[in-house]
Each structure stands twice: as structure tokens, then as C-alpha cells.
Design a protein around this motif. Structure first.
Motif, PDB file in Angstrom:
ATOM      1  N   GLU A  26      -6.150  -2.503 -13.449  1.00  0.00           N
ATOM      2  CA  GLU A  26      -5.580  -1.408 -12.670  1.00  0.00           C
ATOM      3  C   GLU A  26      -4.517  -1.894 -11.677  1.00  0.00           C
ATOM      4  O   GLU A  26      -3.592  -1.160 -11.354  1.00  0.00           O
ATOM      5  N   ARG A  54       0.838  -1.207   0.000  1.00  0.00           N
ATOM      6  CA  ARG A  54       0.000   0.000   0.000  1.00  0.00           C
ATOM      7  C   ARG A  54       0.868   1.250   0.000  1.00  0.00           C
ATOM      8  O   ARG A  54       0.577   2.228  -0.696  1.00  0.00           O
ATOM      9  N   ASP A  79       0.594  -5.256 -13.839  1.00  0.00           N
ATOM     10  CA  ASP A  79       1.615  -4.654 -14.688  1.00  0.00           C
ATOM     11  C   ASP A  79       1.580  -5.357 -16.049  1.00  0.00           C
ATOM     12  O   ASP A  79       1.986  -6.507 -16.172  1.00  0.00           O
ATOM     13  N   LEU A 126       2.285   1.754  -3.502  1.00  0.00           N
ATOM     14  CA  LEU A 126       1.251   2.205  -4.438  1.00  0.00           C
ATOM     15  C   LEU A 126       0.882   3.664  -4.164  1.00  0.00           C
ATOM     16  O   LEU A 126       0.709   4.455  -5.097  1.00  0.00           O
ATOM     17  N   ALA A 127       0.791   4.019  -2.878  1.00  0.00           N
ATOM     18  CA  ALA A 127       0.422   5.389  -2.526  1.00  0.00           C
ATOM     19  C   ALA A 127       1.499   6.381  -2.963  1.00  0.00           C
ATOM     20  O   ALA A 127       1.197   7.520  -3.319  1.00  0.00           O
ATOM     21  N   SER A 128       2.739   5.925  -2.955  1.00  0.00           N
ATOM     22  CA  SER A 128       3.832   6.825  -3.320  1.00  0.00           C
ATOM     23  C   SER A 128       3.963   6.962  -4.832  1.00  0.00           C
ATOM     24  O   SER A 128       4.684   7.821  -5.317  1.00  0.00           O
ATOM     25  N   GLY A 129       3.272   6.087  -5.572  1.00  0.00           N
ATOM     26  CA  GLY A 129       3.384   6.135  -7.028  1.00  0.00           C
ATOM     27  C   GLY A 129       4.647   5.485  -7.553  1.00  0.00           C
ATOM     28  O   GLY A 129       4.868   5.446  -8.760  1.00  0.00           O
ATOM     29  N   ARG A 130       5.498   4.970  -6.667  1.00  0.00           N
ATOM     30  CA  ARG A 130       6.712   4.278  -7.110  1.00  0.00           C
ATOM     31  C   ARG A 130       6.365   2.878  -7.596  1.00  0.00           C
ATOM     32  O   ARG A 130       5.331   2.325  -7.196  1.00  0.00           O
ATOM     33  N   PRO A 131       7.239   2.291  -8.411  1.00  0.00           N
ATOM     34  CA  PRO A 131       7.042   0.874  -8.730  1.00  0.00           C
ATOM     35  C   PRO A 131       7.114   0.055  -7.443  1.00  0.00           C
ATOM     36  O   PRO A 131       7.833   0.418  -6.512  1.00  0.00           O
TER      37      PRO A 131
END
Lengths: 274, 274
Positions: free
Chosen positions: B215, B114, B218, B117-122
Motif C-alpha cells: 500500500e 502526509r 509504487d 498522500l492525503a491529497s491523493g496526488r503523487p
């Protein structure tokens, strides 16, 4: 396979379409050779097609270069498969192929393609354009004229699908021809830049076949083209193997795609197949 | 759907497998609930399954997190579809899901997921490993024990397919379990690095479903995993839509994949369906 092959005299449904021979195949399919505005073609209609119940139609595209006579066995096989679903099929010899005169600039474009492939460089965009776009520009109006003529026959109706051949032709036809309601495409030929843009305007259901190890095809371009389609139903089916190695089950899946979108429920009868 | 649900007393075929309830569904499918080494499962057998003609078997994988009760309607639908092809199906509740105790480290791994995902990083590889590999390590021996028990039943035989669930589980099972002869996988969960290596060792036919706009998945990893499979028959079917939007026709195509590889020709009878 066939039983008789005889010339067909008499009137044809419109001035441009002339039937030249017909034979009844052993599965009840009627195969008619025709010439349309000087272009050779074949029409296959299932035994179930009648004026009171005209058959849906699949236009069978052909790759560039091979010509109708060399493509005939594969096309006839697909047409007879579709006939089992009550669907008619028709094909036209591709511009510049078989008995047709070469397209302007085609020799030069092919030489440039060979040069690029021999050098190991990516094929330049302008070579792809010169190789494919003249074929698209010539083919699409021919398919539309063929639709005018074929849908005027008493035993052929809509809806219409386009199947196979040069993918850029199928994309253009799906954009400009509203009678085409489903496109089954083979990602096995070069894709001009403009085709990616056209793909965004395709809204009919699309079923794309990709041979994963197609030596003459750019896998990433095929995936990008699939991504570009604007359709709300689109399926990519990728199978192991080279350009000519499409497995039999993939052909059956493509046939089911067309049956799903073209076949009309039979009044008072259970659906066949699939 | 069902008619009766009653406890089943009496002996079970081996010590580990205990049937807890059974019901005959309206299409003749026999649905039996069981517990195997403390894990809940369900077995569905077609009316055609008999000791003289035991049914092939599909192991229905489950995603992590949902548990048997939430997955039941979808699994039962797929099992009843397979039964029309004469194929039995069985499922086991996934480790760490539903009524099962959490896997060690799972809460921490999910929190790290989580966070990523929240950080937008892979999502870091080690997070994927901690999220998925404990599930693989626990699931695969359970499926193999289930095979021992289920194939000992008089009306269930081989060959065996694995379908759906966590893709890394299906890959591992296809590598280590020779009784699995076909794998229908859903590219909808994270893929540990080691799974790509294992995929190269898979030689059975593979049918991979990919939701193009999933969503939580990958797409490039799914394509790379498909590319890695060592199988001489492999098919990727990608469809427009999100994780839960697999179209009905894609389910039918997957069912045909299993029918093609698991169904044995009926002695003296025409094949059904397909």
C-alpha cells in the motif's frame, strides 16, 4: 544416463494408455514412454513411488513447435530433479508439434505473426487468438485424459501440478481441472485476451517465471497477466536474460514451489531437500 | 531463545567498536550487542565461525522509523537462518530511528509526505529526496565503518552481502563499497530520482523482493528500478500481499540467494542446505 530400453508387452491400465518402452535411469527413476489416444508421452516416476505410497505428479507442458524429441533433454532434466523430491512427472507432445499433424489454421496464423513482427506493429489480437487458442482447445482435454490414465496407475497419485509450456494452456487447465492444485507457468508465449479473463478465475497457487529481456515476449502483458491471477498465493520471478536463458537457480526455485505444494510429508521420515 | 546475557569487559578489536553484551543462543549462534561510533548494533555469528574459518557477512538493513528494538525479532530470525548457512549477520540502528536523534528536515519531509498522500496526488520528487537522501547520506558511511570494524574481527570475513532496509541505501552501498558482492533488496520504500541513476552502476548480483500490493509503495517505480540495475544477474521476486506480508518462502529464497553468493565451499565437506 539410462541403462536399458526395452519394449513393454502386456496389459496397460486402461484402453487409451499404452506403454511402448521403459528404462531405469541411473538415479533410480523409471522412465516409461507411452502413447495415449495416439499422442506420444513420457512418464518419469521416482524410486520412492509404490502402490502403498503413490507419487504426486507434475504435468510438464511443452512449447508449441518443438515437439517431444527436441524437448526431451530439458524435460527429462526437470523430471529427474522433481524425482529427488519424490514427485513423478509426465509430458505429452504438444498438438501441432513434432510428429503431430498441424493444427488447422496454424500456417496462416504463423504467417500473419511473421508479417506483424516484420512490420514492427504490435501483433494484432486476432492473430494471437488464431495462433494460441486452437492449441489451448486441443491441449487441455488431452491433459485431462492423461490425468485420468496416469492417476489410475498404481504408483502415481495426486496432488497434481502443471509446469511450463504454453502459458495459456496452463491457465485454462488451472481453471477447469480441479485435480491441478499448483501451476508453475513460464511467461514466454503470446497471451490471448480471453486468457487474462480466465486468469482471474485461477485460485490455486501460481509461480510465474519471466525472462526480463525475452525477445519474443511482451513484458507488460506478462506483468498484467500476473496481476490478473485470482490466487491468494502468487509469485512472479523475473530474471535477467532472454527466452532460453532461465538461470539454473530459477529452475530450482520452481522445483521448490512444486515440492511445497505437492509433496506429502513422509511418515516417520524427515523431509528431503529444500 | 537465549540463555545468558552478560556484559563483556575487556578490549575490543578497534577503538570505534565496543561490545556491550553477548549471549549464546540455543542454536549455537553467538549474539553480540555493540556500539560503533555511538550507534547501536548487533552481530550474530554462527557456531562454525572461527579464526581459521571466518564467516561471510550479511549486513541487515533496517527501515526508517522503527528502530533497533522493534526490528530486533525479525532481524534475529533472519540472522539465525543465515547462520544455518554458515553466514554471520550484523545490523546497525538506522539514522533518525529508535534511540537516534532525528535527521535534519525529517519532520518537515514527513509532514509534506502526509500532505501529498492525503491529497491523493503523487508524492513530489523533492519530498522523496528530502525524506530519503539524508538517510542514505548518513547510513552508507556508517555501514562502511561497520565493515571496517567487523571484518577486523577474527571470526568474521568476507564476502559481504547487504540485505533489506531502505532500498536507496542498498543501491548506494552496492555502488560505492567494493566489499559488498551481493545485494538482496526490498522494494518497499520511496525511490529518489538519483537512485535510478545509481542503480545503472550496480554490477553485483541483485535479488529484489516486491510485495505486489504494498500500500505504501509504487509498483511501477519498483519495476523501473529493477529494470535499471546494471547487474548481469538480477532477480525480481514479486509476491501477493501488502508491505508486511512477505511470505516465509520468499525469505527462504532470499537466504538461498545469499548462500549462493557468499558461502565458500567447505574444505572436505559437502555443502549444507540449499
Amino acid at each position: 544416463m539410462g541403462t536399458t530400453m526395452s519394449p513393454v508387452p502386456g496389459p496397460t491400465p486402461n484402453a487409451a494408455l499404452t506403454f511402448t518402452a521403459e528404462q531405469q535411469l541411473d538415479d533410480g527413476v523409471l522412465e516409461r514412454r507411452f502413447v495415449l489416444d495416439g499422442v506420444r508421452g513420457v512418464l518419469w516416476t521416482p524410486a520412492t513411488a509404490t502402490p502403498s505410497r503413490p507419487a504426486p505428479l507434475i504435468l510438464l507442458g511443452q512449447p508449441g513447435g518443438l515437439g517431444l524429441d527436441r524437448m526431451y533433454p530439458r524435460l527429462a532434466g526437470r523430471a529427474r530433479h522433481a524425482a529427488r523430491d519424490g514427485i513423478a512427472s509426465a509430458t505429452l507432445e504438444t498438438p501441432g508439434s513434432g510428429e503431430r499433424s498441424p493444427l488447422p489454421g496454424a500456417d496462416r496464423a504463423r504467417a500473419d505473426l511473421r508479417g506483424a513482427l516484420a512490420s514492427g506493429r504490435p501483433v494484432p489480437d486476432d492473430v494471437v487468438d488464431r495462433l494460441v487458442l486452437p492449441l489451448v482447445d486441443r491441449s487441455v482435454p488431452e491433459w485431462r485424459s492423461a490425468l485420468d490414465a496416469l492417476l489410475a496407475l498404481p504408483d502415481v497419485g495426486g496432488p497434481v501440478g502443471f509446469s511450463g509450456g504454453v502459458i495459456a494452456v496452463g491457465v485454462r487447465l488451472a481453471v477447469v481441472e480441479p485435480r491441478v492444485v499448483a501451476a508453475g507457468l513460464f511467461a514466454g508465449s503470446y497471451v490471448p485476451r480471453s486468457t487474462f479473463e480466465e486468469a482471474r478465475r485461477v485460485t490455486v497457487p501460481v509461480h510465474v517465471l519471466l525472462q526480463w529481456d525475452d525477445e519474443g515476449n511482451d513484458r507488460q502483458a506478462a506483468l498484467a497477466l500476473f496481476d490478473a491471477f485470482g490466487s491468494s498465493e502468487k509469485t512472479l520471478q523475473a530474471n535477467l536474460g532472454g527466452h532460453t536463458g532461465v538461470p539454473a537457480f530459477a529452475g530450482q526455485d520452481a522445483a521448490r514451489f512444486f515440492a511445497r505444494h505437492l509433496r506429502r510429508p513422509s511418515p516417520g521420515a524427515a523431509p528431503t531437500g529444500g
